[in-house]
Scaffold this motif. Structure first.
Motif, PDB file in Angstrom:
ATOM      1  N   VAL A   1     -10.358 -38.482 -14.239  1.00 47.57           N
ATOM      2  CA  VAL A   1     -11.533 -37.280 -14.484  1.00 47.57           C
ATOM      3  C   VAL A   1     -10.483 -36.428 -15.402  1.00 47.57           C
ATOM      4  CG1 VAL A   1     -10.874 -37.012 -11.967  1.00 47.57           C
ATOM      5  CG2 VAL A   1      -8.953 -36.823 -13.014  1.00 47.57           C
ATOM      6  N   ARG A   2     -10.355 -37.410 -16.970  1.00 46.81           N
ATOM      7  CA  ARG A   2     -10.093 -36.538 -17.982  1.00 46.81           C
ATOM      8  C   ARG A   2     -10.649 -35.818 -18.864  1.00 46.81           C
ATOM      9  NH1 ARG A   2      -7.393 -41.613 -21.122  1.00 46.81           N
ATOM     10  NH2 ARG A   2      -9.650 -42.028 -20.749  1.00 46.81           N
TER      11      ARG A   2
ATOM     12  N   THR B   1     -12.563 -34.423  -8.699  1.00 49.27           N
ATOM     13  CA  THR B   1     -12.161 -35.273  -7.331  1.00 49.27           C
ATOM     14  C   THR B   1     -11.796 -36.892  -7.440  1.00 49.27           C
ATOM     15  OG1 THR B   1     -14.150 -36.276  -6.749  1.00 49.27           O
ATOM     16  CG2 THR B   1     -13.773 -34.218  -5.642  1.00 49.27           C
ATOM     17  N   PRO B   2     -10.333 -37.416  -7.137  1.00 47.96           N
ATOM     18  CA  PRO B   2      -9.356 -38.200  -7.690  1.00 47.96           C
ATOM     19  C   PRO B   2     -10.372 -39.543  -7.574  1.00 47.96           C
ATOM     20  CG  PRO B   2      -8.078 -37.273  -5.863  1.00 47.96           C
ATOM     21  CD  PRO B   2     -10.136 -36.498  -5.942  1.00 47.96           C
TER      22      PRO B   2
ATOM     23  N   VAL C   1     -13.421 -56.561  -9.721  1.00 51.89           N
ATOM     24  CA  VAL C   1     -13.322 -55.948  -7.944  1.00 51.89           C
ATOM     25  C   VAL C   1     -12.962 -54.054  -9.346  1.00 51.89           C
ATOM     26  CG1 VAL C   1     -12.300 -54.770  -6.239  1.00 51.89           C
ATOM     27  CG2 VAL C   1     -13.065 -57.338  -6.748  1.00 51.89           C
ATOM     28  N   PHE C   2     -13.432 -53.059  -9.143  1.00 48.86           N
ATOM     29  CA  PHE C   2     -13.401 -51.951  -9.748  1.00 48.86           C
ATOM     30  C   PHE C   2     -12.079 -51.330  -9.251  1.00 48.86           C
ATOM     31  CE2 PHE C   2     -17.031 -52.702 -11.185  1.00 48.86           C
ATOM     32  CZ  PHE C   2     -17.550 -52.655 -11.857  1.00 48.86           C
ATOM     33  N   ARG C   3     -11.342 -50.845  -9.724  1.00 54.08           N
ATOM     34  CA  ARG C   3      -9.927 -49.939  -9.083  1.00 54.08           C
ATOM     35  C   ARG C   3     -11.084 -48.581  -8.775  1.00 54.08           C
ATOM     36  NH1 ARG C   3      -4.665 -48.860 -11.237  1.00 54.08           N
ATOM     37  NH2 ARG C   3      -5.062 -47.429 -11.473  1.00 54.08           N
TER      38      ARG C   3
ATOM     39  N   ASN D   1     -11.589 -35.625  -0.177  1.00 52.33           N
ATOM     40  CA  ASN D   1     -11.570 -36.608  -1.700  1.00 52.33           C
ATOM     41  C   ASN D   1     -10.271 -35.770  -1.707  1.00 52.33           C
ATOM     42  OD1 ASN D   1     -11.208 -37.460  -3.660  1.00 52.33           O
ATOM     43  ND2 ASN D   1     -13.214 -38.558  -3.581  1.00 52.33           N
ATOM     44  N   THR D   2      -9.354 -36.013  -1.037  1.00 47.53           N
ATOM     45  CA  THR D   2      -7.547 -35.716  -1.766  1.00 47.53           C
ATOM     46  C   THR D   2      -6.971 -36.664  -1.641  1.00 47.53           C
ATOM     47  OG1 THR D   2      -7.492 -35.227   0.365  1.00 47.53           O
ATOM     48  CG2 THR D   2      -8.207 -33.668  -0.861  1.00 47.53           C
TER      49      THR D   2
END
Length: 211
Positions: A65-66, A72-73, A58-60, A22-23
């Motif tokens: 992560v704030r 993980t982005p 439709v979700f992004r 997850n990068t």
């Protein structure tokens, strides 16, 4: 509007790989797979359902992560939601474990939660939602949602629907997993039929929470 032909195997493989890496570098290298095998089919699916159920969000794919310990982005699933009220409506998702659908209320607090509990506690409306949930479980849906461990304040622990009153969110869910039809146009019919079966729950919850 593009026709829906199912989610290709590449969509599930994409999320399998994303869970391992997850990068940003993985995402940039495989963004074309996401757009073609995940996002485009999800948009086609929800567009095909929109006339009956309404337009979907439709979700992004990006995580916020704030304030999260997990930095993980990217989300490891692609979801879409059709709302009928505050945090209430229908849901469909594709991820590494396959495809699943659901409906209900996924967040309720403050006045919304108070109104929800009032409707659950009231004899007539409470029995209606009990029957709806019982019918869904008999039809193969899983009853899910956040639940209190203790009795909610202001309610008797002997209330006949106390287990229902402990629920802070109420969801009817069904997993299709890796069934072959998720890769075909048949999935559209399956989602449409299950959303119809979930309509009584979605409608009841929307009416209960509405101001």
């Amino acid at each position: 509007m593009a026709d829906f032909h199912g989610f290709p195997v590449a969509a599930l493989d994409f999320y399998d790989d994303l869970e391992m890496d997850n990068t940003k570098s993985f995402w940039e290298a495989h963004k074309g797979v996401y757009n073609e095998s995940v996002k485009a089919p999800m948009v086609a699916l929800t567009d095909a359902l929109a006339q009956e159920f309404g337009a979907a969000k439709v979700f992004r794919p990006y995580r916020d992560v704030r304030f999260a310990k997990d930095k993980t982005p990217y989300k490891t699933h692609q979801g879409a939601f059709v709302g009928v009220g505050p945090a209430t409506g229908w849901y469909v998702e594709v991820a590494a474990p396959g495809v699943r659908v659901g409906g209900g209320v996924y967040e309720a607090s403050g006045p919304h939660l108070a109104r929800l509990r009032e409707a659950m506690a009231e004899e007539k409306t409470g029995k209606v939602v009990q029957r709806i949930l019982r019918d869904l479980e008999r039809g193969g849906f899983e009853l899910a949602g956040e639940r209190l461990k203790t009795v909610p304040r202001g309610y008797d622990k002997e209330h006949p629907r106390i287990e229902l009153l402990k629920m802070k969110t109420v969801l009817g869910m069904r997993s299709y997993g890796f069934e072959p039809f998720v890769h075909t146009a048949e999935l559209l019919d399956r989602v449409r039929e299950d959303w119809r079966r979930l309509r009584p729950l979605v409608t009841w919850l929307g009416d209960a929470i509405a101001e």
